[in-house]
Design a protein around this motif. Structure first.
Motif, PDB file in Angstrom:
ATOM      1  N   MET A   1      21.423  49.429  35.661  1.00  0.00           N
ATOM      2  CA  MET A   1      22.876  49.407  35.732  1.00  0.00           C
ATOM      3  C   MET A   1      23.446  50.488  34.817  1.00  0.00           C
ATOM      4  SD  MET A   1      25.499  46.343  34.843  1.00  0.00           S
ATOM      5  CE  MET A   1      25.970  45.850  36.467  1.00  0.00           C
ATOM      6  N   THR A   2      24.447  51.204  35.293  1.00  0.00           N
ATOM      7  CA  THR A   2      25.082  52.256  34.520  1.00  0.00           C
ATOM      8  C   THR A   2      26.046  51.670  33.507  1.00  0.00           C
ATOM      9  OG1 THR A   2      24.950  53.731  36.420  1.00  0.00           O
ATOM     10  CG2 THR A   2      26.499  54.328  34.703  1.00  0.00           C
ATOM     11  N   LYS A   3      25.973  52.177  32.278  1.00  0.00           N
ATOM     12  CA  LYS A   3      26.906  51.751  31.233  1.00  0.00           C
ATOM     13  C   LYS A   3      28.307  52.224  31.603  1.00  0.00           C
ATOM     14  CE  LYS A   3      25.151  50.422  27.256  1.00  0.00           C
ATOM     15  NZ  LYS A   3      25.460  49.110  26.713  1.00  0.00           N
ATOM     16  N   ARG A   4      29.305  51.447  31.244  1.00  0.00           N
ATOM     17  CA  ARG A   4      30.706  51.798  31.467  1.00  0.00           C
ATOM     18  C   ARG A   4      31.460  51.694  30.158  1.00  0.00           C
ATOM     19  NH1 ARG A   4      30.650  54.666  35.856  1.00  0.00           N
ATOM     20  NH2 ARG A   4      29.812  53.546  37.616  1.00  0.00           N
ATOM     21  N   TYR A   5      32.428  52.583  29.983  1.00  0.00           N
ATOM     22  CA  TYR A   5      33.173  52.663  28.730  1.00  0.00           C
ATOM     23  C   TYR A   5      34.669  52.723  29.006  1.00  0.00           C
ATOM     24  CZ  TYR A   5      28.629  53.816  26.847  1.00  0.00           C
ATOM     25  OH  TYR A   5      27.302  53.777  26.492  1.00  0.00           O
ATOM     26  N   ARG A   6      35.439  52.269  28.014  1.00  0.00           N
ATOM     27  CA  ARG A   6      36.892  52.395  28.007  1.00  0.00           C
ATOM     28  C   ARG A   6      37.258  53.354  26.878  1.00  0.00           C
ATOM     29  NH1 ARG A   6      38.517  46.873  26.455  1.00  0.00           N
ATOM     30  NH2 ARG A   6      36.338  46.744  25.874  1.00  0.00           N
ATOM     31  N   ASP A  22      32.178  50.412  24.467  1.00  0.00           N
ATOM     32  CA  ASP A  22      31.199  49.974  25.457  1.00  0.00           C
ATOM     33  C   ASP A  22      31.699  48.661  26.045  1.00  0.00           C
ATOM     34  OD1 ASP A  22      28.955  48.474  26.557  1.00  0.00           O
ATOM     35  OD2 ASP A  22      27.641  49.977  25.628  1.00  0.00           O
ATOM     36  N   ASN A  23      31.908  48.614  27.366  1.00  0.00           N
ATOM     37  CA  ASN A  23      32.428  47.408  28.012  1.00  0.00           C
ATOM     38  C   ASN A  23      31.522  46.199  27.835  1.00  0.00           C
ATOM     39  OD1 ASN A  23      34.755  48.623  28.989  1.00  0.00           O
ATOM     40  ND2 ASN A  23      33.856  49.089  30.971  1.00  0.00           N
ATOM     41  N   ASP A  24      30.214  46.409  27.737  1.00  0.00           N
ATOM     42  CA  ASP A  24      29.273  45.293  27.675  1.00  0.00           C
ATOM     43  C   ASP A  24      29.059  44.758  26.265  1.00  0.00           C
ATOM     44  OD1 ASP A  24      28.822  45.422  30.434  1.00  0.00           O
ATOM     45  OD2 ASP A  24      27.239  46.914  30.165  1.00  0.00           O
ATOM     46  N   THR A  25      28.929  45.660  25.300  1.00  0.00           N
ATOM     47  CA  THR A  25      28.553  45.230  23.947  1.00  0.00           C
ATOM     48  C   THR A  25      29.699  45.225  22.944  1.00  0.00           C
ATOM     49  OG1 THR A  25      28.015  47.455  23.171  1.00  0.00           O
ATOM     50  CG2 THR A  25      26.258  46.225  24.310  1.00  0.00           C
ATOM     51  N   GLN A  61      30.771  58.110  32.915  1.00  0.00           N
ATOM     52  CA  GLN A  61      30.632  56.709  32.516  1.00  0.00           C
ATOM     53  C   GLN A  61      31.941  56.107  32.014  1.00  0.00           C
ATOM     54  OE1 GLN A  61      27.205  57.648  29.879  1.00  0.00           O
ATOM     55  NE2 GLN A  61      26.306  55.826  30.827  1.00  0.00           N
ATOM     56  N   GLN A  63      35.179  54.518  32.475  1.00  0.00           N
ATOM     57  CA  GLN A  63      35.776  53.753  33.565  1.00  0.00           C
ATOM     58  C   GLN A  63      37.301  53.781  33.491  1.00  0.00           C
ATOM     59  OE1 GLN A  63      34.781  49.599  33.370  1.00  0.00           O
ATOM     60  NE2 GLN A  63      34.992  49.348  35.563  1.00  0.00           N
TER      61      GLN A  63
END
Length: 72
Positions: A1-6, A22-25, A61, A63
């Motif tokens: 899965m590709t990392k996504r950022y704001r 980092d949207n996930d962490t 990456q 978003q």
């Protein structure tokens, strides 16, 4: 899965500040450069490059990018 950022950018009268999250962490990196009043987009481009590259983040990456300004 590709990392996504704001990314959030604040273009101020003296400095242009950036945070990339980092949207996930929730991990983040910050950057700061001098604002370029004649063309604020130059400072935004500079701070993006100077913050994303060292963090190993590809522009594709990002978003979402949100910006605000107090530059008049």
């Amino acid at each position: 899965m590709t990392k996504r950022y704001r990314v959030g950018v604040d273009i101020g009268g003296t400095f242009t500040d950036l945070i990339v999250v980092d949207n996930d962490t929730g991990a983040f990196a910050v950057g700061k450069v001098l604002t370029t009043p004649a063309d604020p987009s130059q400072a935004v481009e500079t701070v993006l490059v100077e913050t994303l590259q060292p963090a190993g983040i590809e522009p594709s990456q990002v978003q979402r990018l949100i910006h605000g300004t107090t530059l008049v």
